[in-house]
Design a protein around this motif. Structure first.
Motif, PDB file in Angstrom:
ATOM      1  N   GLY A   1      -2.643   0.232  -5.599  1.00 47.43           N
ATOM      2  CA  GLY A   1      -2.405   0.146  -4.154  1.00 47.43           C
ATOM      3  C   GLY A   1      -2.240   1.500  -3.483  1.00 47.43           C
ATOM      4  O   GLY A   1      -1.910   1.578  -2.305  1.00 47.43           O
TER       5      GLY A   1
ATOM      6  N   GLU B   1       5.750   8.575   0.927  1.00 39.80           N
ATOM      7  CA  GLU B   1       4.406   8.971   0.533  1.00 39.80           C
ATOM      8  C   GLU B   1       4.506   9.852  -0.711  1.00 39.80           C
ATOM      9  O   GLU B   1       5.607  10.245  -1.116  1.00 39.80           O
TER      10      GLU B   1
ATOM     11  N   HIS C   1     -15.596   7.464  -4.121  1.00 35.28           N
ATOM     12  CA  HIS C   1     -14.445   6.685  -3.661  1.00 35.28           C
ATOM     13  C   HIS C   1     -13.951   7.143  -2.282  1.00 35.28           C
ATOM     14  O   HIS C   1     -12.899   6.690  -1.820  1.00 35.28           O
TER      15      HIS C   1
ATOM     16  N   ILE D   1     -12.599   9.953  -1.354  1.00 33.84           N
ATOM     17  CA  ILE D   1     -11.282  10.599  -1.449  1.00 33.84           C
ATOM     18  C   ILE D   1     -11.472  12.106  -1.318  1.00 33.84           C
ATOM     19  O   ILE D   1     -12.320  12.688  -2.007  1.00 33.84           O
TER      20      ILE D   1
ATOM     21  N   ARG E   1      -3.407   4.654  -1.595  1.00 32.63           N
ATOM     22  CA  ARG E   1      -4.511   5.016  -0.701  1.00 32.63           C
ATOM     23  C   ARG E   1      -4.365   6.478  -0.342  1.00 32.63           C
ATOM     24  O   ARG E   1      -3.301   6.912   0.101  1.00 32.63           O
ATOM     25  N   PHE E   2      -5.457   7.244  -0.543  1.00 38.14           N
ATOM     26  CA  PHE E   2      -5.363   8.688  -0.370  1.00 38.14           C
ATOM     27  C   PHE E   2      -5.709   9.111   1.057  1.00 38.14           C
ATOM     28  O   PHE E   2      -6.712   8.677   1.617  1.00 38.14           O
ATOM     29  N   LYS E   3      -4.874   9.968   1.597  1.00 38.36           N
ATOM     30  CA  LYS E   3      -5.055  10.482   2.957  1.00 38.36           C
ATOM     31  C   LYS E   3      -5.925  11.736   2.911  1.00 38.36           C
ATOM     32  O   LYS E   3      -5.915  12.460   1.914  1.00 38.36           O
TER      33      LYS E   3
ATOM     34  N   LEU F   1      -5.798   3.553  -7.526  1.00 38.03           N
ATOM     35  CA  LEU F   1      -6.302   2.699  -6.438  1.00 38.03           C
ATOM     36  C   LEU F   1      -5.912   1.240  -6.685  1.00 38.03           C
ATOM     37  O   LEU F   1      -5.491   0.528  -5.765  1.00 38.03           O
TER      38      LEU F   1
ATOM     39  N   MET G   1       0.840  -1.198   0.000  1.00 42.36           N
ATOM     40  CA  MET G   1       0.000   0.000   0.000  1.00 42.36           C
ATOM     41  C   MET G   1       0.878   1.252   0.000  1.00 42.36           C
ATOM     42  O   MET G   1       1.943   1.271   0.590  1.00 42.36           O
ATOM     43  N   LYS G   2       0.422   2.237  -0.720  1.00 39.96           N
ATOM     44  CA  LYS G   2       1.160   3.480  -0.860  1.00 39.96           C
ATOM     45  C   LYS G   2       0.267   4.626  -0.414  1.00 39.96           C
ATOM     46  O   LYS G   2      -0.815   4.804  -0.958  1.00 39.96           O
ATOM     47  N   GLN G   3       0.712   5.403   0.561  1.00 44.17           N
ATOM     48  CA  GLN G   3      -0.103   6.529   1.030  1.00 44.17           C
ATOM     49  C   GLN G   3       0.187   7.760   0.191  1.00 44.17           C
ATOM     50  O   GLN G   3       1.345   8.029  -0.147  1.00 44.17           O
TER      51      GLN G   3
END
Ligand code: ZN
Length: 243
Positions: A236, A210, A26, A28, A238-240, A233, A1-3
């Motif tokens: 992998g 990140e 989504h 986001i 994932r949006f903060k 997405l 997973m990548k933030q």
């Protein structure tokens, strides 16, 4: 997973509302760096962006290259757009959470690209003056301690408050007369996501940092907007949230 943080540049375009709805489906949240000239033309779309829970940031009034305008013009570009955003938040009845600015083309006032440290004294003075305009208005950047690229940390540590990006989705290439980097269609955009050049803005496969991702709100690529978000997405990412 990548933030990652998601930022959207330009517009609001005629398709802004649909794009905001895509992100909300989504779950986001994004910063939308808007142009004053487009907010003047479509204030309802900028308002919708705020009311839907996103952040509207300042991307100048008319999208000039800041190395090609006077300091006075640079100030006007920033201040006039800042005031428009202020008015929009008031109209929305939403407290403005934070003031964020991104330079058009990533050009911070010198002809050299923004990851360049090799400024002449004159260039350095100009860049510093423009940063001071931003700081005096209350513009800030985040600490971004989890963004580990050397160029990014160097710029952050220099005290700049404008918002850079670390990954450009490059979907804007597809409608250029000569598509840069050979990016001509959605498949090319998705393929770029697999490149592995972390210190050169292509680090989606690099696990230790990140990202700040940029996609654009251009009417020419509205059909690509959701597929590109999905592509990220699927990769992998994932949006903060910002707030
Ligand atoms: Zn732009």
């Amino acid at each position: 997973m990548k933030q990652a943080y998601l930022t959207i540049d330009d517009g609001p375009s005629v398709d802004r509302k649909a794009k905001v709805d895509v992100l909300n489906r989504h779950q986001i949240q994004a910063v939308w760096f808007c142009m004053g000239v487009d907010m003047e033309a479509r204030p309802e779309d900028a308002l919708y962006t705020i009311e839907a829970g996103h952040i509207v940031g300042n991307h100048s009034f008319s999208h000039p290259d800041f190395s090609e305008i006077s300091l006075e013009q640079a100030r006007d570009e920033i201040v006039s757009t800042d005031q428009m955003i202020e008015d929009l938040y008031q109209k929305a009845g939403v407290p403005r959470p934070v003031k964020l600015f991104r330079f058009p083309y990533g050009k911070e006032g010198a002809a050299k690209p923004f990851f360049n440290f090799d400024y002449t004294p004159e260039e350095f003075e100009r860049v510093t003056e423009i940063q001071k305009v931003l700081k005096d208005l209350g513009y800030v950047t985040f600490p971004f301690e989890e963004i580990r690229y050397r160029y990014f940390q160097g710029l952050r540590d220099s005290g700049r408050v404008d918002w850079l990006w670390t990954y450009d989705a490059m979907e804007w290439c597809v409608f250029q007369e000569k598509p840069p980097f050979g990016v001509k269609c959605l498949d090319d955009v998705l393929e770029m996501m697999d490149l592995d050049l972390p210190e050169r803005f292509m680090g989606l496969n690099y696990p230790d940092s990140e990202e700040i991702v940029v996609i654009h709100d251009h009417p020419q690529t509205s059909a690509l907007f959701e597929p590109v978000v999905r592509g990220l997405l699927d990769k992998g990412v994932r949006f903060k949230r910002f707030t």
